[in-house]
Design a protein around this motif. Structure first.
Motif, PDB file in Angstrom:
ATOM      1  N   GLY A 119       0.789  -1.230   0.000  1.00 46.08           N
ATOM      2  CA  GLY A 119       0.000   0.000   0.000  1.00 46.08           C
ATOM      3  C   GLY A 119       0.822   1.281   0.000  1.00 46.08           C
ATOM      4  O   GLY A 119       1.515   1.593  -0.983  1.00 46.08           O
ATOM      5  N   ASP A 133      -5.219  -8.065   1.327  1.00 46.53           N
ATOM      6  CA  ASP A 133      -5.946  -7.161   2.239  1.00 46.53           C
ATOM      7  C   ASP A 133      -7.380  -6.925   1.785  1.00 46.53           C
ATOM      8  O   ASP A 133      -8.112  -6.168   2.431  1.00 46.53           O
ATOM      9  N   PRO A 192      -7.966  -2.498  -0.997  1.00 48.33           N
ATOM     10  CA  PRO A 192      -7.273  -1.321  -0.464  1.00 48.33           C
ATOM     11  C   PRO A 192      -5.901  -1.056  -1.081  1.00 48.33           C
ATOM     12  O   PRO A 192      -5.596   0.091  -1.415  1.00 48.33           O
ATOM     13  N   ASP A 237      -6.077   0.225  -4.613  1.00 42.56           N
ATOM     14  CA  ASP A 237      -6.628   1.584  -4.628  1.00 42.56           C
ATOM     15  C   ASP A 237      -5.619   2.611  -4.134  1.00 42.56           C
ATOM     16  O   ASP A 237      -5.534   3.712  -4.670  1.00 42.56           O
ATOM     17  N   ILE A 238      -4.859   2.257  -3.105  1.00 44.34           N
ATOM     18  CA  ILE A 238      -3.856   3.198  -2.573  1.00 44.34           C
ATOM     19  C   ILE A 238      -2.866   3.563  -3.680  1.00 44.34           C
ATOM     20  O   ILE A 238      -2.546   4.734  -3.886  1.00 44.34           O
ATOM     21  N   TRP A 251      -4.197   6.766   2.337  1.00 43.42           N
ATOM     22  CA  TRP A 251      -5.252   5.959   1.710  1.00 43.42           C
ATOM     23  C   TRP A 251      -6.505   6.822   1.578  1.00 43.42           C
ATOM     24  O   TRP A 251      -6.609   7.882   2.205  1.00 43.42           O
ATOM     25  N   TRP A 309     -16.458   0.822  11.095  1.00 40.40           N
ATOM     26  CA  TRP A 309     -15.051   0.889  11.506  1.00 40.40           C
ATOM     27  C   TRP A 309     -14.103   1.061  10.334  1.00 40.40           C
ATOM     28  O   TRP A 309     -13.000   1.564  10.495  1.00 40.40           O
ATOM     29  N   PHE A 310     -14.491   0.644   9.134  1.00 38.90           N
ATOM     30  CA  PHE A 310     -13.631   0.816   7.963  1.00 38.90           C
ATOM     31  C   PHE A 310     -14.080   2.095   7.267  1.00 38.90           C
ATOM     32  O   PHE A 310     -15.182   2.169   6.735  1.00 38.90           O
ATOM     33  N   ARG A 311     -13.237   3.116   7.310  1.00 45.05           N
ATOM     34  CA  ARG A 311     -13.622   4.459   6.874  1.00 45.05           C
ATOM     35  C   ARG A 311     -13.705   4.561   5.349  1.00 45.05           C
ATOM     36  O   ARG A 311     -12.694   4.824   4.690  1.00 45.05           O
ATOM     37  N   LEU A 312     -14.878   4.352   4.820  1.00 42.25           N
ATOM     38  CA  LEU A 312     -15.070   4.434   3.375  1.00 42.25           C
ATOM     39  C   LEU A 312     -15.697   5.780   3.028  1.00 42.25           C
ATOM     40  O   LEU A 312     -16.838   6.058   3.411  1.00 42.25           O
ATOM     41  N   ASP A 352     -14.652   7.338  -2.594  1.00 41.71           N
ATOM     42  CA  ASP A 352     -14.007   6.023  -2.529  1.00 41.71           C
ATOM     43  C   ASP A 352     -15.060   4.937  -2.788  1.00 41.71           C
ATOM     44  O   ASP A 352     -14.837   3.999  -3.560  1.00 41.71           O
ATOM     45  N   PHE A 362      -7.713 -10.055   7.742  1.00 40.91           N
ATOM     46  CA  PHE A 362      -6.654  -9.049   7.841  1.00 40.91           C
ATOM     47  C   PHE A 362      -7.159  -7.692   8.354  1.00 40.91           C
ATOM     48  O   PHE A 362      -6.588  -7.108   9.272  1.00 40.91           O
ATOM     49  N   GLN A 363      -8.229  -7.179   7.759  1.00 46.19           N
ATOM     50  CA  GLN A 363      -8.684  -5.834   8.161  1.00 46.19           C
ATOM     51  C   GLN A 363      -9.305  -5.841   9.554  1.00 46.19           C
ATOM     52  O   GLN A 363      -9.326  -4.802  10.217  1.00 46.19           O
ATOM     53  N   VAL A 384      -7.340  -2.909  11.026  1.00 42.53           N
ATOM     54  CA  VAL A 384      -8.099  -1.665  11.236  1.00 42.53           C
ATOM     55  C   VAL A 384      -9.054  -1.783  12.433  1.00 42.53           C
ATOM     56  O   VAL A 384      -9.015  -0.964  13.346  1.00 42.53           O
ATOM     57  N   LYS A 402       5.515   2.771   8.719  1.00 36.51           N
ATOM     58  CA  LYS A 402       4.080   2.753   8.970  1.00 36.51           C
ATOM     59  C   LYS A 402       3.676   1.329   9.347  1.00 36.51           C
ATOM     60  O   LYS A 402       4.261   0.371   8.845  1.00 36.51           O
TER      61      LYS A 402
HETATM   62  N1  FO1 Z   1      -6.815   2.077   7.079  1.00 32.76           N
HETATM   63  C1  FO1 Z   1      -7.105   2.369   8.352  1.00 32.76           C
HETATM   64  O1  FO1 Z   1      -6.223   2.334   9.213  1.00 32.76           O
HETATM   65  N2  FO1 Z   1      -8.404   2.683   8.730  1.00 32.76           N
HETATM   66  C2  FO1 Z   1      -9.425   2.741   7.828  1.00 32.76           C
HETATM   67  O2  FO1 Z   1     -10.559   3.020   8.200  1.00 32.76           O
HETATM   68  C3  FO1 Z   1      -9.109   2.469   6.456  1.00 32.76           C
HETATM   69  C4  FO1 Z   1     -10.065   2.559   5.453  1.00 32.76           C
HETATM   70  C5  FO1 Z   1      -9.703   2.378   4.112  1.00 32.76           C
HETATM   71  C6  FO1 Z   1     -10.651   2.527   3.108  1.00 32.76           C
HETATM   72  C7  FO1 Z   1     -10.298   2.342   1.788  1.00 32.76           C
HETATM   73  C8  FO1 Z   1      -8.973   1.982   1.462  1.00 32.76           C
HETATM   74  O3  FO1 Z   1      -8.642   1.821   0.165  1.00 32.76           O
HETATM   75  C9  FO1 Z   1      -8.031   1.826   2.459  1.00 32.76           C
HETATM   76  C10 FO1 Z   1      -8.377   2.024   3.799  1.00 32.76           C
HETATM   77  N3  FO1 Z   1      -7.438   1.888   4.816  1.00 32.76           N
HETATM   78  C11 FO1 Z   1      -7.771   2.138   6.115  1.00 32.76           C
HETATM   79  C12 FO1 Z   1      -6.065   1.513   4.534  1.00 32.76           C
HETATM   80  C13 FO1 Z   1      -5.853   0.031   4.393  1.00 32.76           C
HETATM   81  O4  FO1 Z   1      -6.769  -0.786   4.997  1.00 32.76           O
HETATM   82  C14 FO1 Z   1      -4.487  -0.437   4.864  1.00 32.76           C
HETATM   83  O5  FO1 Z   1      -3.554   0.594   4.944  1.00 32.76           O
HETATM   84  C15 FO1 Z   1      -3.958  -1.472   3.917  1.00 32.76           C
HETATM   85  O6  FO1 Z   1      -4.815  -2.551   3.774  1.00 32.76           O
HETATM   86  C16 FO1 Z   1      -2.571  -1.956   4.310  1.00 32.76           C
HETATM   87  O7  FO1 Z   1      -1.783  -1.796   3.199  1.00 32.76           O
END
Ligand code: FO1
Length: 308
Positions: free
Chosen positions: A10, A37, A48, A51-52, A67, A88-91, A95, A150-151, A155, A234
Motif C-alpha cells: 500500500g 488485504d 485497499p 486503490d492506494i 489511503w 469501523w472501515f472508513r469508506l 471512494d 486481515f482488516q 483496522v 508505517k
Molecule cells: N486504514 C485504516 O487504518 N483505517 C481505515 O478506516 C481504512 C479505510 C480504508 C478505506 C479504503 C482503502 O482503500 C483503504 C483504507 N485503509 C484504512 C487503509 C488500508 O486498509 C491499509 O492501509 C492497507 O490494507 C494496508 O496496506
C-alpha cells in the motif's frame, strides 16, 4: 527491452511509485499488487492496496492518511452507521463510488484484473496495475489462538494483538493474473517496494509461479527496506516480525528476501547493517529512504533505478 516491474503493497509502495513515474515513462511500469488485504463490506469488493497505488498515481490520494481520496466526505458511511451498520472501515463517498464500480464490473463477469485496468483507465493512470491474481487470496492473521481477517486485525482491532502466525487463504489455488509472469520475465528491473514483507509482499510471492519467475530473472531485483533505524515507517511490521521470531531490522527484511533480491536499499541510519546484509549475498545501497515529499520519492526511485 522490458519494462520495470514493482511488487507493491500500500502506502510505502505508492510513495516510491509516485517518484518512479517522474523518472521513467509510466507506460513502462507494471505494478503487481497485493490482494491479501481485500475485503467485502456492504456487498462491495474493496481492494485497499490496489486503490492506494491507483489513487496516489492519479494524484487524488489523501496525502496525510496515505489511503482514501483527498477531501472525501463520509455521508454514506454516517448514514449506514445511523442505520445500525458497523462503520469501523472508513469508506469515503468518492471512494465508495470506486468500490461500487468495481463490484458492478465483477458482477458483470469481469475479472479483478480487468476491473482494475478499467478503473485505472478511467482515472487516467498510465502505469499498468495488475492484481497478482484474479482468484481471491485473503491474508489471515492468527492472534489469541484464532485466525482473524486481515482488516479485522489491522483496522478494526488496531493491530494491537500479538501475531502468532499468518496465512494466505486461497493462495494454493490462485493462479497469476494475465500479464504477471510475462511482465516479470520481460522486466529489465524488478523492484520490491518498501512494503510489509510478511503482510503485503509475501501474499504476492505465495502465488504459484511468481517466486520461480523472479528467481529465473537475470535482471536486478532491488528491494527497499520498509524499516528505518529499527522502526517501521508505517504499520505493525516491527511487532509482527518480533512476534514471529525474526530480527526486526533492515537485516531481518533482507534475510526474508534472501535468494530472491540482488540489491537492497537501506537507510543511512542502518548503514551499520551493510556488512551483515552483504554476507547474505545481497548488494547494499545506502540512501535516504524516508519519503515525505515528492522530491524524497524521486530521489529514492533514482537510487533504485541506478542500483547495479
Ligand atoms: N486504514 C485504516 O487504518 N483505517 C481505515 O478506516 C481504512 C479505510 C480504508 C478505506 C479504503 C482503502 O482503500 C483503504 C483504507 N485503509 C484504512 C487503509 C488500508 O486498509 C491499509 O492501509 C492497507 O490494507 C494496508 O496496506
Amino acid at each position: 527491452m522490458g519494462g520495470i516491474v514493482a511488487l507493491a503493497g500500500g502506502v510505502g509502495a505508492a510513495r516510491l511509485l509516485r517518484g518512479l513515474v517522474k523518472l521513467v515513462k509510466p507506460e513502462d511500469v507494471v505494478v503487481i499488487g497485493n490482494i491479501g488485504d481485500d475485503l467485502e463490506l456492504f456487498g462491495l469488493h474493496i481492494s485497499p492496496d490496489l486503490d492506494i497505488v491507483a489513487y496516489t498515481l492519479a494524484g487524488i490520494v489523501d496525502e496525510e492518511r496515505g489511503w482514501g481520496i483527498a477531501g472525501d466526505t463520509f455521508h454514506c458511511l454516517e448514514m449506514l452507521k445511523k442505520l445500525g451498520f458497523e462503520a469501523w472501515f472508513r469508506l469515503g463517498d468518492r471512494d465508495l463510488a470506486i468500490h461500487i464500480a468495481r463490484t458492478m464490473m465483477l458482477r458483470e463477469g469481469c475479472t479483478l484484473s480487468e476491473a482494475t485496468r478499467r478503473i485505472c483507465e478511467m482515472l487516467g493512470i498510465k502505469v499498468r496495475i495488475i492484481p497478482v491474481s484474479d482468484n481471491p487470496i485473503r491474508t489471515r492473521v492468527k492472534a489469541n489462538g484464532r485466525f482473524l481477517d486481515f482488516q479485522d486485525y489491522f483496522v478494526k482491532r488496531g493491530a494491537v494483538d500479538a501475531v502468532e502466525g499468518v496465512m494466505f487463504e486461497g493462495a494454493d489455488e490462485a493462479k497469476p493474473a494475465p500479464g504477471v509472469i510475462e511482465a516479470i520475465k520481460g522486466a529489465k528491473r524488478i523492484i520490491i517496494c518498501p512494503s510489509n514483507p510478511i503482510l503485503s509482499i509475501a501474499p504476492i510471492l505465495s502465488v504459484s509461479g511468481v517466486r520461480e519467475a523472479l528467481r529465473g530473472s537475470a535482471s536486478p531485483i532491488v528491494g527497499v527496506s520498509p524499516i528505518i533505524g529499527g522502526r517501521a515507517v508505517k504499520g505493525p511490521l516491527v511487532k509482527v516480525m518480533e512476534c514471529l521470531g525474526m530480527e526486526a531490522s533492515a537485516y531481518g527484511v533482507a534475510n526474508f528476501y534472501k535468494g530472491l533480491i540482488s540489491h537492497f536499499v537501506i537507510d543511512r541510519l542502518d548503514a551499520w547493517l551493510k556488512p551483515r546484509i552483504e554476507r547474505l549475498g545481497i548488494k547494499v545501497i545506502i540512501a535516504d529512504t524516508l519519503m515525505k515529499s515528492l522530491e524524497d520519492s524521486v530521489n529514492l526511485a533514482r537510487v533504485v533505478l541506478e542500483a547495479d
